[in-house]
Design a protein around this motif. Sequence first.
Motif, PDB file in Angstrom:
ATOM      1  N   TYR A 163       0.763  -1.594  -0.179  1.00 50.95           N
ATOM      2  CA  TYR A 163      -0.402   0.033   0.222  1.00 50.95           C
ATOM      3  C   TYR A 163       0.703   1.416   0.019  1.00 50.95           C
ATOM      4  CZ  TYR A 163      -2.947   3.715   1.702  1.00 50.95           C
ATOM      5  OH  TYR A 163      -3.959   4.753   2.047  1.00 50.95           O
ATOM      6  N   LEU A 164       1.906   1.506   0.730  1.00 50.19           N
ATOM      7  CA  LEU A 164       2.614   2.969   0.921  1.00 50.19           C
ATOM      8  C   LEU A 164       3.605   2.461  -0.233  1.00 50.19           C
ATOM      9  CD1 LEU A 164       3.863   1.740   4.348  1.00 50.19           C
ATOM     10  CD2 LEU A 164       2.097   3.570   4.291  1.00 50.19           C
ATOM     11  N   ALA A 165       3.999   1.331  -1.309  1.00 47.20           N
ATOM     12  CA  ALA A 165       4.791   2.023  -2.147  1.00 47.20           C
ATOM     13  C   ALA A 165       3.970   2.352  -3.498  1.00 47.20           C
ATOM     14  CB  ALA A 165       5.166   0.206  -2.592  1.00 47.20           C
ATOM     15  N   GLU A 166       2.833   1.434  -3.770  1.00 46.97           N
ATOM     16  CA  GLU A 166       1.986   2.241  -4.809  1.00 46.97           C
ATOM     17  C   GLU A 166       1.005   3.594  -4.228  1.00 46.97           C
ATOM     18  OE1 GLU A 166      -3.138   0.732  -6.068  1.00 46.97           O
ATOM     19  OE2 GLU A 166      -1.692  -0.493  -4.921  1.00 46.97           O
ATOM     20  N   ASN A 167       0.631   3.988  -2.634  1.00 50.08           N
ATOM     21  CA  ASN A 167       0.113   5.257  -3.086  1.00 50.08           C
ATOM     22  C   ASN A 167       1.080   6.269  -2.510  1.00 50.08           C
ATOM     23  OD1 ASN A 167      -3.276   4.896  -2.590  1.00 50.08           O
ATOM     24  ND2 ASN A 167      -1.988   3.076  -1.947  1.00 50.08           N
ATOM     25  N   TYR A 168       2.764   6.383  -1.974  1.00 47.12           N
ATOM     26  CA  TYR A 168       3.469   7.209  -2.225  1.00 47.12           C
ATOM     27  C   TYR A 168       4.620   7.008  -2.649  1.00 47.12           C
ATOM     28  CZ  TYR A 168       0.281   7.687   1.726  1.00 47.12           C
ATOM     29  OH  TYR A 168      -1.615   8.016   2.477  1.00 47.12           O
ATOM     30  N   GLY A 169       5.341   5.989  -2.978  1.00 45.94           N
ATOM     31  CA  GLY A 169       6.354   6.220  -3.734  1.00 45.94           C
ATOM     32  C   GLY A 169       7.305   5.224  -4.062  1.00 45.94           C
ATOM     33  N   VAL A 170       6.827   4.874  -2.688  1.00 50.88           N
ATOM     34  CA  VAL A 170       8.227   4.729  -2.005  1.00 50.88           C
ATOM     35  C   VAL A 170       9.020   3.572  -1.705  1.00 50.88           C
ATOM     36  CG1 VAL A 170       7.139   3.985   0.585  1.00 50.88           C
ATOM     37  CG2 VAL A 170       9.715   4.693   0.640  1.00 50.88           C
ATOM     38  N   ASP A 171      10.067   2.558  -1.873  1.00 51.84           N
ATOM     39  CA  ASP A 171      10.811   1.635  -2.390  1.00 51.84           C
ATOM     40  C   ASP A 171      10.924   1.084  -0.798  1.00 51.84           C
ATOM     41  OD1 ASP A 171      12.129  -0.343  -3.509  1.00 51.84           O
ATOM     42  OD2 ASP A 171      14.324   0.340  -2.886  1.00 51.84           O
ATOM     43  N   VAL A 172       9.768  -0.278  -1.024  1.00 49.94           N
ATOM     44  CA  VAL A 172       9.255  -1.533  -0.121  1.00 49.94           C
ATOM     45  C   VAL A 172      10.085  -2.612  -0.572  1.00 49.94           C
ATOM     46  CG1 VAL A 172       7.610  -1.885   1.726  1.00 49.94           C
ATOM     47  CG2 VAL A 172       7.483   0.246   0.500  1.00 49.94           C
ATOM     48  N   GLU A 173      10.628  -2.967   0.544  1.00 45.44           N
ATOM     49  CA  GLU A 173      10.927  -4.380   0.244  1.00 45.44           C
ATOM     50  C   GLU A 173      10.418  -5.906   1.800  1.00 45.44           C
ATOM     51  OE1 GLU A 173      14.384  -7.562  -1.309  1.00 45.44           O
ATOM     52  OE2 GLU A 173      14.772  -5.671  -1.354  1.00 45.44           O
ATOM     53  N   PHE A 174       9.284  -6.870   0.990  1.00 39.37           N
ATOM     54  CA  PHE A 174       9.001  -8.178   1.972  1.00 39.37           C
ATOM     55  C   PHE A 174      10.596  -8.819   2.396  1.00 39.37           C
ATOM     56  CE2 PHE A 174       6.659 -11.559   3.411  1.00 39.37           C
ATOM     57  CZ  PHE A 174       6.387 -11.075   5.208  1.00 39.37           C
ATOM     58  N   VAL A 175      10.993  -8.398   3.516  1.00 38.31           N
ATOM     59  CA  VAL A 175      11.613 -10.738   3.874  1.00 38.31           C
ATOM     60  C   VAL A 175      11.117 -10.783   4.418  1.00 38.31           C
ATOM     61  CG1 VAL A 175      13.598 -10.023   4.317  1.00 38.31           C
ATOM     62  CG2 VAL A 175      13.908  -8.019   3.449  1.00 38.31           C
ATOM     63  N   ASP A 176      11.456 -11.917   4.538  1.00 36.85           N
ATOM     64  CA  ASP A 176      10.567 -13.356   4.929  1.00 36.85           C
ATOM     65  C   ASP A 176      12.065 -13.838   5.534  1.00 36.85           C
ATOM     66  OD1 ASP A 176       8.773 -15.397   6.082  1.00 36.85           O
ATOM     67  OD2 ASP A 176       8.604 -16.211   3.888  1.00 36.85           O
ATOM     68  N   ILE A 177      11.526 -14.085   6.789  1.00 40.13           N
ATOM     69  CA  ILE A 177      12.686 -14.710   7.926  1.00 40.13           C
ATOM     70  C   ILE A 177      12.258 -15.492   8.200  1.00 40.13           C
ATOM     71  CG2 ILE A 177      14.122 -15.098   9.958  1.00 40.13           C
ATOM     72  CD1 ILE A 177      14.829 -12.308   8.073  1.00 40.13           C
ATOM     73  N   ALA A 178      12.280 -17.469   7.562  1.00 38.29           N
ATOM     74  CA  ALA A 178      11.358 -17.945   8.063  1.00 38.29           C
ATOM     75  C   ALA A 178      11.676 -18.261   9.587  1.00 38.29           C
ATOM     76  CB  ALA A 178      12.552 -19.385   7.200  1.00 38.29           C
ATOM     77  N   ASN A 179      10.680 -19.273   9.953  1.00 39.36           N
ATOM     78  CA  ASN A 179      10.285 -19.556  11.333  1.00 39.36           C
ATOM     79  C   ASN A 179       9.289 -20.618  11.467  1.00 39.36           C
ATOM     80  OD1 ASN A 179       9.331 -19.590  14.143  1.00 39.36           O
ATOM     81  ND2 ASN A 179      10.349 -17.577  14.826  1.00 39.36           N
ATOM     82  N   PRO A 180       9.587 -21.258  11.813  1.00 41.95           N
ATOM     83  CA  PRO A 180       9.369 -23.147  12.280  1.00 41.95           C
ATOM     84  C   PRO A 180       8.176 -22.678  12.969  1.00 41.95           C
ATOM     85  CG  PRO A 180      10.933 -23.553  13.187  1.00 41.95           C
ATOM     86  CD  PRO A 180      10.586 -22.438  12.719  1.00 41.95           C
ATOM     87  N   ALA A 181       7.597 -22.414  14.321  1.00 34.64           N
ATOM     88  CA  ALA A 181       6.947 -21.713  15.258  1.00 34.64           C
ATOM     89  C   ALA A 181       5.468 -21.205  15.067  1.00 34.64           C
ATOM     90  CB  ALA A 181       7.299 -20.969  16.251  1.00 34.64           C
TER      91      ALA A 181
END
Length: 250
Positions: free
Chosen positions: A232-250
């Motif tokens: 949402y932030l990237a689309e509406n405010y033009g900021v560069d955003v990256e989702f980082v998934d740190i694996a966690n089995p819990a």
Amino acid sequence: MSRVKLHGVLNEMLQPQFISDGCPNGLQVEGKETIHKIVTGVTASQALIDRAIELKADAIFVHHGYFWKGEDPCLVGMKKQRIASLLKHDINLFAYHLPLDVHPTLGNNVQLANLLGIEQIENLEEGKFSIALKGRFKTALTPQELARRLHEVLGKVPLLEQVQKPLINTVAWCTGGGQKYIDLAASQGIDAFITGEVSEQTIHIAREMNIHFYAAGHHATERYGAKAVGEYLAENYGVDVEFVDIANPA
């Protein structure tokens, strides 16, 4: 985008002032004033911070931040190291817990519902900000079909406590550690309850109140709110955003 602007946008969107929580919601650690790059993730672990540093992020947005009610407030050990890393690299940390769970379009709960194909979504509890939700499947599923769908969507085989009901039409859910809501779901005659974690008593409740129970992983069920906010932030405010998934089995 300025830090003040981003903080205002997030507060206006997530409205933390209306939700009682066990941690402060909003800007938890102040960093640089101007934000070009944001990393989003589930938990502000050292691994996420290290990746944000590698990506030269100016801010991190997470669901699980710091300063939980009842925890030791001293900045020592692991906590000291995490915060020292943020301060050294001048990275802002924004964290929103329950406000991110309950947001009607970007929240963890509704994002999981969208992925699972749940329709006719309503609050499980009374009031404006229900932590748990309920809804229906367009076509009834067997318990094993729902388990397979969870596996396909989340990439994790869920724990299933299967009861006698042959089909699941109605379902309630609460991402993360929401197993306590199984009683309320069962009392409303709902066929199945999905959450992230399981407690010893949860299995007995499922069996005795005849409701299918799925524990699909705390981390696995809560990956999608922070990701949606970033998009949402990237689309509406033009900021560069990256989702980082740190694996966690819990």
